[in-house]
Design an enzyme around this catalytic site. Structure first.
Site, short mmCIF file in Angstrom:
data_model
loop_
_atom_site.label_atom_id
_atom_site.label_comp_id
_atom_site.label_asym_id
_atom_site.label_seq_id
_atom_site.Cartn_x
_atom_site.Cartn_y
_atom_site.Cartn_z
CB ILE A 27 -6.86 5.49 -0.60
CG1 ILE A 27 -6.67 6.78 -1.01
CG2 ILE A 27 -8.22 5.22 0.07
CD1 ILE A 27 -7.43 7.07 -2.25
CG HIS A 28 -2.99 2.54 3.99
ND1 HIS A 28 -1.63 2.17 3.70
CD2 HIS A 28 -2.99 4.01 4.59
CE1 HIS A 28 -0.62 3.11 3.95
NE2 HIS A 28 -1.57 4.04 4.56
CG ASP A 29 -8.87 0.41 5.17
OD1 ASP A 29 -9.25 1.25 5.54
OD2 ASP A 29 -7.85 -0.25 5.26
CB THR A 71 -0.99 0.07 1.14
OG1 THR A 71 -0.30 0.03 2.42
CG2 THR A 71 -1.74 -1.34 1.17
#
Ligand code: RIB
Ligand code: CA
Length: 307
Positions: A238-240, A193
């Site tokens: 925007i990791h998720d 990520t």
């Protein structure tokens, strides 16, 4: 091929909200429910924000279950410095119309694992507390869950601390239970990520004359501001949302087979994820960052145009 039955555990959180909106726009998923838990912000706020994600994406039919208000064995952490008190950025204070289900998160996970034996997928975008509670309460579901895709961890990186990523160090005991349960897991951590720096200029491309076309740019502007102030980074990870992309574009990620372990010792390594020999976990070591960023942008353009 039928729809993929999916339970999402989430602590919205700006990046959670983007990931939830993307998954809800993909017809191949049958999102059975969202388990909101304490993580980025407190439980009441994450429940409200999970309800908002369903309502703004015209999916108020999806049940939101109350997950854990705190980790298994430690005080709750917070990331309100990143996501704001509202959990959706400094400029937004939105209140959902709906209410959560009266069932608790862990019992819902057990019920869905038994109902969709062998097919149930779980997407975990926050601490793993409720997945761990479900596995401890009904160990037999370890064989019933097809896969748990986890945004969390990092083999060579941390963000909450030097060695640990937030979702894991927020509840390291829970992560240890899940990775040690024998369930097939996919860990999309910071090694992947952190490669996907979304430029701030993408935000303007997500402005539209719709409800989401207003609030998504507001959320992401707040998120990008914090990345500049806290990390001195132009842009944001925007990791998720990056983790969610794995669900329908796994070929964009390079993974290694391992048995994932979690450091439980107090000190600077607490919550560090360490791969050992084994094959229960596919851990992302990198990804095609440009393709992932483009996928997020193209899916989110359709999302904000629609709602
Ligand atoms: O480290 C990033 C993760 O922690 C994301 O899930 C973010 O929402 C926070 O929960
Ligand atoms: Ca999250």
């Amino acid at each position: 091929m039928g729809k993929r039955p999916l339970v999402i555990c989430t602590d919205p959180g700006i990046d959670d909200f983007i990931a939830l909106s993307m998954v809800l726009s993909k017809p191949e998923f049958d999102v059975l429910g969202m388990v909101a838990l304490s993580g980025n912000v407190g439980l009441d706020v994450t429940i409200n924000n999970a309800l908002l994600a369903c309502e703004y994406n015209a999916r108020a039919d999806i049940p939101v279950l109350a997950g854990s208000a705190k980790p298994l064995a430690r005080p709750a952490r917070s990331a309100s410095n990143i996501h704001g008190k509202s959990g959706l950025g400094a400029s937004l204070e939105l209140y959902a119309e709906g209410k959560p289900s009266n069932k608790n998160g862990a019992d819902f996970i057990i019920e869905m694992a038994r109902k969709y034996t062998g097919k149930l997928e779980i997407l975990s975008l926050g601490p793993l507390t409720d997945v761990a509670l479900a596995l401890e309460k009904a160990p037999e579901i370890a064989k019933a869950i097809a896969c748990i895709t986890v945004m969390g961890g990092g083999i060579h990186a941390g963000n909450a601390t030097r060695y640990a990523e937030f979702n894991i160090v927020a509840d390291p005991e829970a992560a240890n239970v899940v990775f040690g349960s024998g369930v097939k897991t996919v860990m999309i951590g910071l090694d992947a990520t952190n490669l996907c720096l979304q430029p701030r200029s993408d935000i303007e491309l997500l402005r539209a004359p719709t409800e989401l076309g207003k609030i998504v740019p507001a959320m992401l502007s707040s998120y990008a501001d914090v990345y500049k102030q806290v990390h001195n980074i132009d842009g944001m990870m925007i990791h998720d949302a990056i983790c969610a992309v794995y669900l329908w574009r796994p070929e964009l990620f390079t993974c290694m087979k391992c048995r994932m372990t979690v450091c439980l010792e107090d000190g600077e390594h607490l919550g560090q994820t360490m791969p050992e020999d084994g094959d229960t976990c596919l851990a992302a070591t990198s990804c095609d960052a440009q393709a992932v960023r483009e996928e997020i942008l193209s899916v989110m353009k359709r999302v904000v145009a629609a709602h």
